[in-house]
Design an enzyme around this catalytic site. Structure first.
Site, PDB file in Angstrom:
ATOM      1  N   GLU A  44      69.541  58.144  39.932  1.00 49.58           N
ATOM      2  CA  GLU A  44      69.677  57.839  38.513  1.00 49.58           C
ATOM      3  C   GLU A  44      69.525  59.157  37.759  1.00 49.58           C
ATOM      4  O   GLU A  44      68.550  59.882  37.967  1.00 49.58           O
ATOM      5  CB  GLU A  44      68.577  56.858  38.081  1.00 49.58           C
ATOM      6  N   ARG A 269      59.337  55.798  51.580  1.00 50.78           N
ATOM      7  CA  ARG A 269      59.596  57.007  50.807  1.00 50.78           C
ATOM      8  C   ARG A 269      58.657  58.129  51.245  1.00 50.78           C
ATOM      9  O   ARG A 269      57.623  57.903  51.854  1.00 50.78           O
ATOM     10  CB  ARG A 269      59.445  56.733  49.324  1.00 50.78           C
ATOM     11  N   LYS A 279      59.650  60.867  38.980  1.00 51.71           N
ATOM     12  CA  LYS A 279      60.351  61.576  37.911  1.00 51.71           C
ATOM     13  C   LYS A 279      59.645  61.392  36.578  1.00 51.71           C
ATOM     14  O   LYS A 279      59.639  62.295  35.747  1.00 51.71           O
ATOM     15  CB  LYS A 279      61.798  61.072  37.822  1.00 51.71           C
TER      16      LYS A 279
HETATM   17  P1  ATP Z   1      61.264  58.378  41.251  1.00 56.81           P
HETATM   18  O1  ATP Z   1      60.324  57.398  41.872  1.00 56.81           O
HETATM   19  O2  ATP Z   1      60.939  59.795  41.564  1.00 56.81           O
HETATM   20  O3  ATP Z   1      61.490  58.161  39.802  1.00 56.81           O
HETATM   21  P2  ATP Z   1      63.611  56.930  41.907  1.00 56.81           P
HETATM   22  O4  ATP Z   1      63.579  56.156  43.150  1.00 56.81           O
HETATM   23  O5  ATP Z   1      63.516  56.206  40.641  1.00 56.81           O
HETATM   24  O6  ATP Z   1      62.605  58.134  42.013  1.00 56.81           O
HETATM   25  P3  ATP Z   1      66.386  57.495  42.005  1.00 56.81           P
HETATM   26  O7  ATP Z   1      67.145  58.505  41.247  1.00 56.81           O
HETATM   27  O8  ATP Z   1      66.645  56.072  41.736  1.00 56.81           O
HETATM   28  O9  ATP Z   1      64.877  57.844  41.796  1.00 56.81           O
HETATM   29  O10 ATP Z   1      66.492  57.793  43.559  1.00 56.81           O
HETATM   30  C1  ATP Z   1      67.704  58.024  44.223  1.00 56.81           C
HETATM   31  C2  ATP Z   1      67.521  57.727  45.664  1.00 56.81           C
HETATM   32  O11 ATP Z   1      66.506  58.531  46.219  1.00 56.81           O
HETATM   33  C3  ATP Z   1      67.101  56.286  45.880  1.00 56.81           C
HETATM   34  O12 ATP Z   1      67.860  55.757  46.944  1.00 56.81           O
HETATM   35  C4  ATP Z   1      65.648  56.375  46.210  1.00 56.81           C
HETATM   36  O13 ATP Z   1      65.270  55.340  47.054  1.00 56.81           O
HETATM   37  C5  ATP Z   1      65.557  57.746  46.883  1.00 56.81           C
HETATM   38  N1  ATP Z   1      64.209  58.300  46.716  1.00 56.81           N
HETATM   39  C6  ATP Z   1      63.554  58.504  45.555  1.00 56.81           C
HETATM   40  N2  ATP Z   1      62.313  58.986  45.790  1.00 56.81           N
HETATM   41  C7  ATP Z   1      62.188  59.103  47.131  1.00 56.81           C
HETATM   42  C8  ATP Z   1      61.143  59.532  48.007  1.00 56.81           C
HETATM   43  N3  ATP Z   1      59.975  59.956  47.538  1.00 56.81           N
HETATM   44  N4  ATP Z   1      61.376  59.514  49.340  1.00 56.81           N
HETATM   45  C9  ATP Z   1      62.559  59.108  49.814  1.00 56.81           C
HETATM   46  N5  ATP Z   1      63.578  58.684  49.055  1.00 56.81           N
HETATM   47  C10 ATP Z   1      63.409  58.673  47.719  1.00 56.81           C
HETATM   48 MG    MG Z   2      65.287  54.426  40.970  1.00 61.13          MG
END
Ligand code: ATP
Ligand code: MG
Length: 572
Positions: A44, A269, A279
């Site tokens: 995102e 994760r 984020k």
């Molecule tokens: P955050 O928790 O940092 O805000 P998010 O999951 O909201 O991260 P996205 O931009 O939606 O951020 O993530 C894009 C992809 O990266 C998704 O498929 C998510 O599952 C993966 N992802 C995000 N954080 C991690 C992590 N710590 N370890 C592994 N994969 C991750």
């Molecule tokens: Mg997300």
């Protein structure tokens, strides 16, 4: 390998196989997706990518590569209020920098808005979605709990025609923000709260970075994600564990819309000690000025790690080593640093820098004489060759390589002592010069011309080898030393999630001015890995100029991981 997504022959071999690879293999054998493997990385664009995303990137692109498939890059931009073009640009740059190539397959969820809307109407027509007039708060209150079922909305049984008319009027902008939503009609008593008539569309007048003001209703994440996967022909939709409870919904949409049905697979994760990885929290640090931006070298963002001196090779190696599991765990930050040291030990050019200079005058060395001494560029890599470094009468050594009253175990310089200067001569300290306050400001030494090459013809030994730079030839620089951003391994565990900032490390950055570098360092480019001998791995910072370079220390040479690795995989 059917396809090279990277053009990068230097890539380490794929990591050990894991449960996701096993499931993909099952699907290939059963022919479930016609022998196709197609993954995607779906960030995102509401922040910069961090090391956790690197795990997901390496996994998705890595699986596609391993199975001769494809991996898309999709910007998951369904939430107009938090998303910006700068984030998109940074995401593309970071994925490319990591060494992955999405080819022509860069997609935006917002490109599917029209199709998603049509599918929403389809669900309405099938009697599987309805317009609800309850407020967000009322919907939340009606939702029930893990133990109590939800309460159906009074609008749940609206006739199809009325729902269709209201939904079209929502789109046409006839209702104020937040006044109505479209909900799926699934099961208000479901044990899975996600199935209790989830919201599919909300009314929100916000300008979207791509669709502008074309829409005043926006699909919710759950209604957009699986369908986007489906539209792109994604076979394996790999996501983090928190989406496990959303999978029944993902499947419900694909099934009831009668569209191509990808397989969602969840993994744990990445969590790292001493690191915040959301984020939202990283944005807070940026907005509050606790760091100098998303690419501050203390940030766990890919742009921060890059600026600090991490290499894509080290990060990919790290992602391979941590593996992929179904259970949450926390990885030691020391492992990430260990991977960097391993990579840089092989590749980094060795250079000399004196961070806290102490002047040395060699009294028996002719004034005005300069010798060009040969120095090895990288003992691990003979092909890296040698360079020359200037030697002259006035040098700088590291201030803490001298002690006026050295304790027993201190073998470096002291009054009357003799040490070796790397690539040069033995010197002996004859006199200590102090300023009026008693600070040591200069050493008067003599050198032994017979010791060039590191040994004395008479066989006498010295116990230390010091690094140095020639004073007249040195380049003055700023050097930034970093420590971990947080002072405890898991701030949320110590302080509760709200107070994590109490554990920001106040000493995470130390800026040294007036450091002296050997001349060859003046032209170093950001991203070029360099070892300052005895001090660590460094990279030039874009803030610097050839006249006044700025360097960041990526890591010290001390490998904490090598020490703790003995405790076995539990440490990972
Ligand atoms: P955050 O928790 O940092 O805000 P998010 O999951 O909201 O991260 P996205 O931009 O939606 O951020 O993530 C894009 C992809 O990266 C998704 O498929 C998510 O599952 C993966 N992802 C995000 N954080 C991690 C992590 N710590 N370890 C592994 N994969 C991750
Ligand atoms: Mg997300």
């Amino acid at each position: 390998m059917a396809q090279d997504h990277t053009g990068d022959a230097g890539r380490p071999a794929p990591g050990p196989s894991h449960f996701i690879a096993t499931r993909i293999r099952e699907d290939l054998e059963s022919g479930r997706f016609g022998g196709v493997v197609h993954t995607r990385f779906p960030p995102e664009p509401n922040g910069y990518l961090h090391i956790g995303h690197a795990k997901s990137i390496c996994l998705n692109f890595g699986l596609a590569e391993e199975f001769g498939g494809l991996c898309n890059l999709r910007l998951d931009d369904t939430n107009p209020s938090k998303e910006e073009q700068v984030y998109i640009d940074a995401i593309l740059e970071d994925v490319r920098w990591l060494g992955f190539d999405w080819g022509e397959r860069l997609y935006y969820a917002s490109d599917y808005f029209e199709q998603l809307y049509a599918w929403a109407e389809q669900l309405v027509e099938q009697g599987m979605a309805y317009v609800d007039d309850l407020s967000a708060e009322e919907i939340r209150a009606h939702r029930g709990t893990l133990t109590a079922p939800g309460i159906p909305s009074p609008h749940r049984d609206r006739p199809v025609a009325e729902n269709l008319e209201l939904f079209r009027r929502m789109r046409a902008g006839e209702f104020p923000d937040g006044s109505r939503v479209l909900r799926a009609k699934i099961d208000m008593a479901s044990g899975n709260v996600n199935l209790r008539d989830p919201v599919l569309y909300r009314i929100l007048r916000a300008t979207h970075h791509r669709t502008g003001d074309a829409w005043c209703i926006y699909p919710m994440y759950d209604f957009a994600h699986g369908q986007s996967d489906s539209l792109e022909g994604i076979t394996h939709s790999i996501c983090t564990l928190e989406f496990e409870d959303h999978r029944p919904l993902y499947d419900w949409f694909c099934r009831n819309l009668g569209i191509f049905h990808p397989r969602q697979i969840e993994f744990a994760r990445l969590n790292l000690t001493y690191t915040v990885m959301s984020k939202r929290k990283l944005l807070q640090l940026v907005q509050e000025g606790a760091v100098d931006g998303w690419d501050d070298p203390r940030m766990p963002t890919l742009s921060g790690l890059r600026r600090r001196g991490f290499t894509p090779e080290a990060i990919r190696d790290f992602c391979n080593r941590i593996g992929v599991a179904k259970k949450d765990s926390t990885v030691d930050l020391a492992l990430l640093e260990h991977c960097l040291r391993e990579d840089l030990n092989r590749r980094a050019l060795r250079r000399t820098a004196v961070l806290r200079p102490l002047k040395v005058v060699i009294e028996n060395y002719p004034e005005g004489q300069v010798e060009a001494l040969e120095a090895v560029n990288n003992p691990e890599d003979p092909a890296a060759g040698t360079r020359t470094v200037p030697f002259s009468r006035e040098l700088y050594i590291e201030h803490d390589d001298f002690l006026e009253d050295p304790p027993k175990k201190f073998f470096r310089l002291g009054p009357g002592r003799e040490v070796r200067l790397r690539f040069a001569y033995f010197i002996q300290c004859r006199k200590v010069v102090k300023d009026p306050s008693g600070q040591v400001v200069e050493l008067r030494c003599t050198y032994d011309p017979e010791t060039l090459g590191g040994s004395a013809p008479d066989g006498r030994k010295v116990k230390a080898t010091l690094h140095w730079v020639s004073a007249a030839h040195a380049v003055s620089a700023q050097v930034r030393l970093y420590d971990r951003l947080l002072s405890v391994p898991d701030p949320a565990a110590e302080a509760g999630d709200a107070d994590w900032k109490t554990y920001l490390n106040p000493d995470s950055l130390e800026v040294l001015e007036g450091c002296r570098l050997e001349p060859a360092l003046a032209g170093a480019a950001p991203g070029e890995p360099i070892q300052f001998e005895r001090l660590g791995y460094f990279a030039a910072d874009p803030d610097g100029t050839p006249e006044r370079p700025v360097f960041n220390r990526a890591v010290t040479l001390r490998d904490a991981w090598a020490k703790i690795a003995g405790k076995g995989p539990g440490g990972m």
